[in-house]
Design an enzyme around this catalytic site. Structure first.
Site, mmCIF file in Angstrom:
data_model
loop_
_atom_site.group_PDB
_atom_site.id
_atom_site.type_symbol
_atom_site.label_atom_id
_atom_site.label_comp_id
_atom_site.label_asym_id
_atom_site.label_seq_id
_atom_site.Cartn_x
_atom_site.Cartn_y
_atom_site.Cartn_z
ATOM 1 N N GLU A 128 42.789 15.274 22.982
ATOM 2 C CA GLU A 128 41.801 14.192 23.152
ATOM 3 C C GLU A 128 40.605 14.564 22.305
ATOM 4 O OE1 GLU A 128 42.021 11.391 24.701
ATOM 5 O OE2 GLU A 128 43.760 11.608 25.995
ATOM 6 N N CYS B 55 32.223 10.812 23.656
ATOM 7 C CA CYS B 55 33.217 10.693 22.585
ATOM 8 C C CYS B 55 33.433 9.251 22.172
ATOM 9 C CB CYS B 55 34.536 11.316 23.027
ATOM 10 S SG CYS B 55 35.200 10.584 24.517
HETATM 11 P P1 NAD Z 1 34.627 21.837 21.064
HETATM 12 O O1 NAD Z 1 35.869 21.489 20.336
HETATM 13 O O2 NAD Z 1 33.596 22.631 20.372
HETATM 14 O O3 NAD Z 1 34.968 22.644 22.410
HETATM 15 C C1 NAD Z 1 35.902 22.193 23.374
HETATM 16 C C2 NAD Z 1 36.495 23.374 24.111
HETATM 17 O O4 NAD Z 1 37.173 24.194 23.178
HETATM 18 C C3 NAD Z 1 35.482 24.270 24.824
HETATM 19 O O5 NAD Z 1 36.014 24.669 26.065
HETATM 20 C C4 NAD Z 1 35.351 25.465 23.898
HETATM 21 O O6 NAD Z 1 35.092 26.665 24.574
HETATM 22 C C5 NAD Z 1 36.728 25.532 23.260
HETATM 23 N N1 NAD Z 1 36.662 26.080 21.897
HETATM 24 C C6 NAD Z 1 35.643 25.976 21.009
HETATM 25 N N2 NAD Z 1 35.953 26.599 19.850
HETATM 26 C C7 NAD Z 1 37.204 27.112 20.013
HETATM 27 C C8 NAD Z 1 38.084 27.860 19.185
HETATM 28 N N3 NAD Z 1 37.714 28.227 17.959
HETATM 29 N N4 NAD Z 1 39.291 28.212 19.666
HETATM 30 C C9 NAD Z 1 39.666 27.839 20.912
HETATM 31 N N5 NAD Z 1 38.867 27.140 21.754
HETATM 32 C C10 NAD Z 1 37.660 26.778 21.318
HETATM 33 O O7 NAD Z 1 34.030 20.437 21.577
HETATM 34 P P2 NAD Z 1 32.724 20.175 22.415
HETATM 35 O O8 NAD Z 1 31.528 20.468 21.564
HETATM 36 O O9 NAD Z 1 32.818 20.824 23.742
HETATM 37 O O10 NAD Z 1 32.831 18.584 22.632
HETATM 38 C C11 NAD Z 1 32.482 17.668 21.640
HETATM 39 C C12 NAD Z 1 33.694 17.095 20.933
HETATM 40 O O11 NAD Z 1 34.670 16.697 21.864
HETATM 41 C C13 NAD Z 1 33.352 15.841 20.142
HETATM 42 O O12 NAD Z 1 34.082 15.825 18.939
HETATM 43 C C14 NAD Z 1 33.821 14.720 21.050
HETATM 44 O O13 NAD Z 1 34.086 13.502 20.400
HETATM 45 C C15 NAD Z 1 35.036 15.335 21.660
HETATM 46 N N6 NAD Z 1 35.346 14.735 22.947
HETATM 47 C C16 NAD Z 1 36.480 13.991 23.057
HETATM 48 C C17 NAD Z 1 36.766 13.374 24.267
HETATM 49 C C18 NAD Z 1 38.000 12.541 24.450
HETATM 50 O O14 NAD Z 1 38.331 12.232 25.583
HETATM 51 N N7 NAD Z 1 38.695 12.158 23.395
HETATM 52 C C19 NAD Z 1 35.914 13.531 25.353
HETATM 53 C C20 NAD Z 1 34.783 14.326 25.182
HETATM 54 C C21 NAD Z 1 34.506 14.916 23.991
#
Ligand code: NAD
Length: 470
Positions: free
Chosen positions: A216, A250
């Site tokens: 997602e 998002c």
């Molecule tokens: P992110 O991808 O930075 O982090 C998400 C999760 O991944 C966190 O738990 C983080 O600890 C983990 N993570 C971060 N870097 C990682 C790595 N290198 N390896 C493994 N795990 C890692 O995203 P965010 O900043 O928490 O959220 C924002 C993003 O999420 C935006 O792009 C937004 O559009 C998207 N989002 C999508 C939805 C949806 O339902 N489609 C909902 C909310 C947010």
């Protein structure tokens, strides 16, 4: 499995792996009991603490916590409870005449040991939402929430420990390193919500074990406003959808693509509504959230600085305060294509306005970028709406509204390509965590047995007849 002995989460993973078939065999009422326990925790025991944690992490107003977190999870649970009986039933299908003597069906069986990695913007909703689907479909789950919202993650850890045993659902807190370690394990399914860049890391880790994924993700969700649209109504919905949770959503409208001839009227309508929603001074408004971390505050400030350096017009807002991580609801126009606001997902309270001359130009502009998670269109013209939908691709669309498609549990939620793989919510979430297992039951002698070896000329003729008639 010996390869994973040094992995800090191997023991936990193994415990769940051993327990998975017991959990999988839970009946409808046993699964409902688990869902009820989670519902009680969210709706009653921890409700005030959830609001408090969200306020500490994101300055989230109470009404937003109620509607976009608690209501969503409770809604997910109620919906699953209402339909789970039906979803768990054998799904009978027709059997072709060539297989006379057999009957066929498929069952949704749990995938097994699942990993849920969640983001920070709706920490409870985006962690417990997928968890509801995972429990409803009979899986065991390890959860890794975001490190950006520590109060919410700590509280979720407490709730999970209170409601579940570790061999059923466990939550592991921590930074990226924790995800990295977890991603090395051979999960049966990974449900990841976050950015497209991290989505790619998750997918390549999953590929090592051919683990299935639901991703997602996010990206830039466009909003088209054509000249037939009701401008007042469009502005009202867009201002609500954009500045809810200070734009950290998002499915927030990332940018507006508007017919050149109605741009000024639209911006004036937005300014009026922003005053009405958040007062003359949004900083003191109790209806307006804050930016999650200093890093994100800096990222968003840099977007505004970049726009200013390219002589864009700050139509409204632009003020910020790093101590309280406040960024005013902001609208920017006259942006050059290279402006960072038009390149990266904004994920904050800044709305760029881009103008177009023809609807074809708007469609072309959208299709030149990655496929969005959401695409919104404001128009009174059926033909224009149809044209936009037919000539673009997106995870979801609202016509004359935004964001709300997320809240209908009857609809699949998710992106396409860069904005995501797979769908969630309701039946689609249940399916994401299930394997559709095909079953054919032979009742009597099967006609296909006529075609078993040794092959003869007669059997060759029968094979041809089978192709022709069955
Ligand atoms: P992110 O991808 O930075 O982090 C998400 C999760 O991944 C966190 O738990 C983080 O600890 C983990 N993570 C971060 N870097 C990682 C790595 N290198 N390896 C493994 N795990 C890692 O995203 P965010 O900043 O928490 O959220 C924002 C993003 O999420 C935006 O792009 C937004 O559009 C998207 N989002 C999508 C939805 C949806 O339902 N489609 C909902 C909310 C947010």
């Amino acid at each position: 499995m010996t390869d994973f002995k040094d992995n800090p989460y191997f023991q936990l993973f193994s415990k769940q792996k051993m327990h998975q078939y017991e959990i999988a065999q839970r009946t409808y009422s046993q699964r409902v009991k688990r869902l009820n326990a989670l519902q009680r925790a969210i709706e009653m025991t921890y409700r005030a603490q959830i609001q408090d944690a969200l306020y500490k992490d994101l300055g989230k107003p109470k009404v937003e916590s109620e509607l976009s977190e608690i209501y969503q999870i409770v809604g997910d649970i109620k919906f699953a409870k209402a339909y789970l009986h039906k979803w768990m039933r054998k799904q009978k299908v027709k059997t072709p005449l060539s297989m006379l003597g057999a009957s066929s069906y498929y069952i949704y069986e749990p995938k097994g040991v699942c990993l849920i990695i969640s983001p920070w913007n709706f920490p409870f909703n985006l962690t417990f939402g997928p968890l509801v689907s995972a429990i409803a479909s009979g899986n065991t789950v390890i959860i890794k929430p975001s490190e950006m919202t520590p109060h919410s993650s700590a509280l979720m850890s407490k709730i999970v420990a209170d409601v579940f045993t570790e061999d059923e659902v466990a939550l592991v807190e921590g930074e990226v390193e924790v995800s990295t370690q977890l991603l090395k394990l051979p999960f049966n399914h990974i449900f990841f919500t976050g950015s497209p860049n991290v989505g790619k890391i998750v997918m390549s880790a999953a590929a090592k074990h051919l683990t299935s994924v639901t991703l997602e993700l996010g990206g830039k969700s466009p909003t088209i406003i054509d000249k037939t649209a009701n401008i007042e109504k469009a502005a009202k919905k867009i201002i609500w959808g954009k500045y809810l949770n200070a734009g950290q959503i998002c499915v927030a409208p990332d940018y507006v693509l508007i017919d050149e001839s109605i741009k000024t009227e639209f911006i004036e309508a937005c300014k009026k509504l922003m005053k009405y929603f958040y007062s003359e001074n949004p900083k003191s408004s109790k209806s307006y959230a804050r930016i999650v971390t200093n890093k994100h505050f800096e990222r968003l400030s840099n977007h505004i600085k970049n726009a200013e350096s390219l002589n864009a017009t700050i139509e409204v807002g632009g003020q910020r305060d790093s101590d309280s991580k406040y960024i005013a609801p902001t609208i920017v126009s006259n942006l050059k294509d290279e402006a960072s606001l038009l390149q990266d997902e904004i994920f904050g309270p800044i709305l760029p306005i881009v103008t177009y001359n023809t609807l074809d130009d708007a469609i072309e502009y959208i299709n030149a970028k990655e496929r969005p998670l959401a695409l919104y269109v404001y128009s009174k013209s059926k033909a224009n709406t149809k044209k936009v939908i037919q000539n673009t691709r997106a995870g979801g669309t609202c016509i004359n509204n935004n964001v709300i498609h997320y809240a209908n549990h009857n609809l699949p939620f998710g992106g396409t390509n860069n904005s995501g793989i797979g769908k969630s919510h309701g039946l689609f979430g249940f399916q994401a965590f299930s394997n559709k297992r095909a079953v054919v039951k032979q009742h009597t002698f099967g006609v296909t047995e006529f075609l078993f070896p040794p092959y003869t000329e007669l059997k060759e003729k029968l094979a041809r007849l089978t192709i022709k008639w069955f």
